[in-house]
Design an enzyme around this catalytic site. Sequence first.
Site, short mmCIF file in Angstrom:
data_model
loop_
_atom_site.label_atom_id
_atom_site.label_comp_id
_atom_site.label_asym_id
_atom_site.label_seq_id
_atom_site.Cartn_x
_atom_site.Cartn_y
_atom_site.Cartn_z
N HIS A 283 -7.27 0.53 -6.47
CA HIS A 283 -7.47 -0.29 -5.26
C HIS A 283 -8.18 -1.58 -5.69
O HIS A 283 -9.35 -1.82 -5.35
CB HIS A 283 -8.31 0.50 -4.25
CG HIS A 283 -8.33 -0.07 -2.86
ND1 HIS A 283 -7.54 -1.15 -2.49
CD2 HIS A 283 -9.05 0.26 -1.75
CE1 HIS A 283 -7.77 -1.43 -1.22
NE2 HIS A 283 -8.68 -0.59 -0.75
N GLN B 243 -10.12 -4.17 -3.28
CA GLN B 243 -11.43 -3.74 -2.81
C GLN B 243 -12.52 -4.12 -3.81
O GLN B 243 -13.63 -4.50 -3.43
CB GLN B 243 -11.44 -2.22 -2.58
CG GLN B 243 -12.74 -1.69 -2.04
CD GLN B 243 -13.03 -2.16 -0.62
OE1 GLN B 243 -12.19 -2.02 0.27
NE2 GLN B 243 -14.20 -2.73 -0.39
N ARG C 73 0.88 -1.17 0.00
CA ARG C 73 0.00 0.00 0.00
C ARG C 73 0.92 1.22 0.00
O ARG C 73 1.69 1.43 0.93
CB ARG C 73 -0.91 0.01 1.23
CG ARG C 73 -1.65 1.32 1.39
CD ARG C 73 -2.76 1.29 2.39
NE ARG C 73 -3.91 0.58 1.85
CZ ARG C 73 -5.14 0.62 2.38
NH1 ARG C 73 -5.37 1.34 3.47
NH2 ARG C 73 -6.12 -0.05 1.83
N ASP D 246 -17.13 7.15 -1.98
CA ASP D 246 -15.89 7.04 -1.19
C ASP D 246 -15.65 8.40 -0.54
O ASP D 246 -16.31 9.39 -0.87
CB ASP D 246 -14.73 6.65 -2.13
CG ASP D 246 -13.44 6.31 -1.41
OD1 ASP D 246 -13.46 6.17 -0.17
OD2 ASP D 246 -12.40 6.19 -2.09
N CYS E 183 -16.34 1.44 0.45
CA CYS E 183 -15.14 0.67 0.80
C CYS E 183 -14.73 0.86 2.25
O CYS E 183 -14.03 0.01 2.80
CB CYS E 183 -14.00 1.04 -0.15
SG CYS E 183 -13.45 2.75 0.00
N ARG F 268 -13.48 -8.74 2.06
CA ARG F 268 -12.06 -8.49 1.80
C ARG F 268 -11.26 -9.73 2.15
O ARG F 268 -10.33 -10.14 1.44
CB ARG F 268 -11.56 -7.29 2.62
CG ARG F 268 -12.16 -5.95 2.23
CD ARG F 268 -11.73 -5.50 0.84
NE ARG F 268 -10.29 -5.46 0.70
CZ ARG F 268 -9.52 -4.44 1.09
NH1 ARG F 268 -10.06 -3.36 1.62
NH2 ARG F 268 -8.20 -4.47 0.93
N1 NVA Z 1 -9.85 6.63 -1.66
C1 NVA Z 1 -9.52 6.21 -0.32
C2 NVA Z 1 -9.76 4.74 -0.15
C3 NVA Z 1 -9.49 4.21 1.23
C4 NVA Z 1 -9.70 2.73 1.36
C5 NVA Z 1 -8.07 6.56 -0.04
O1 NVA Z 1 -7.21 6.37 -0.91
O2 NVA Z 1 -7.77 7.04 1.06
N1 CP Z 2 -11.25 -0.20 2.39
C1 CP Z 2 -9.99 -0.26 2.85
O1 CP Z 2 -9.04 -0.51 2.08
O2 CP Z 2 -9.87 -0.06 4.18
P1 CP Z 2 -8.52 0.17 5.00
O3 CP Z 2 -7.96 1.50 4.56
O4 CP Z 2 -8.96 0.16 6.43
O5 CP Z 2 -7.57 -0.94 4.68
#
Ligand code: NVA
Ligand code: CP
Length: 303
Positions: free
Chosen positions: A131, A134, A104, A219, A259, A287
């Site tokens: 992502h 997800q 990540r 989101d 998500c 997930r």
């Molecule tokens: N768009 C959000 C998704 C989090 C799971 C982010 O990148 O923070």
């Molecule tokens: N939806 C998701 O990826 O959640 P986290 O940021 O908690 O991993």
Amino acid sequence: MAVRHFLSLLDLSPEELRRLLDRAIALKAMQHRGETYEPLKNRTLGMIFEKSSTRTRVSFEVAMAQFGGHALFLSPRDTQLGRGEPIEDTARVLSRMVDAVMIRTFAHEIIERFAAVSKVPVINALTDLHHPCQLLADVQTFIEHRGEIAGKTVAWIGDGNNMCHSYIHAARQFGFTLNIAAPEGYEPSPAVVAEAADCVRLMRDPVEAARGAHLITTDVWASMGQEEEQTERARAFAAYQVDAQVMGVAAKDAVFLHCLPAHRGEEVSAEVMDGPQSVVWDQAENRLHAQKALLEFLLIGPR
Ligand code: NVA
Ligand code: CP
């Protein structure tokens, strides 16, 4: 055989993705029955997190534990990555020790550079661009609640961000139409839209995007790394809340997905988030099951 990575949904064929979700549903049933299945005994997943996470970290770590393997949490704060060791060198070293790596991070290019020299599968656990993990859970959840997603209409309301980009790929790979309602200046990347142009309709009005849709999703307005833009984004997205009016024009049996983490009163009203059409907790649980299917696919092969 060349090592397979999962950097975006386009790394698997539509057939492989669909089969993977059937496998996720089967693995879920096995786990709910209390069956032990340990195909990854003595295997290790390295997990590099350059951003926060609840669901992704827990689901991957639990997936490896349930499969009889092990997961290693690696944060840049405690590794040499945080002190400037090149990503390629980190990839070369880790891939001589672990069996797969989950990352990540911020720039998508970082995960591409890692994968380019990695001898083991690399999984995108969120970048600024995509992502994909997800989306496995999201499509699984839709299938479980409403059956096939092919031919259906999905409405994305809000930021043209990493999640939106993965929805665009999903539209192409799973064969649904995606209506995207985003404010001016926050549209998805034209390059990503071009990868699925036939399946995507760009709009401004959230109500128009939601009309007749079978799945409504959104989101956060400010993603990780955009914290300083929070105020200006709240202004730009004020008319983009998924509320009862938006759900009211969707198909009668439409489901709501998010998500998570969610901000009630911002991108979604509390009424929708906690209402009868919301299946976000099943989505979060999936997930785990979807990623177990993904790990099995990448490390053992299709089942
Ligand atoms: N768009 C959000 C998704 C989090 C799971 C982010 O990148 O923070
Ligand atoms: N939806 C998701 O990826 O959640 P986290 O940021 O908690 O991993």
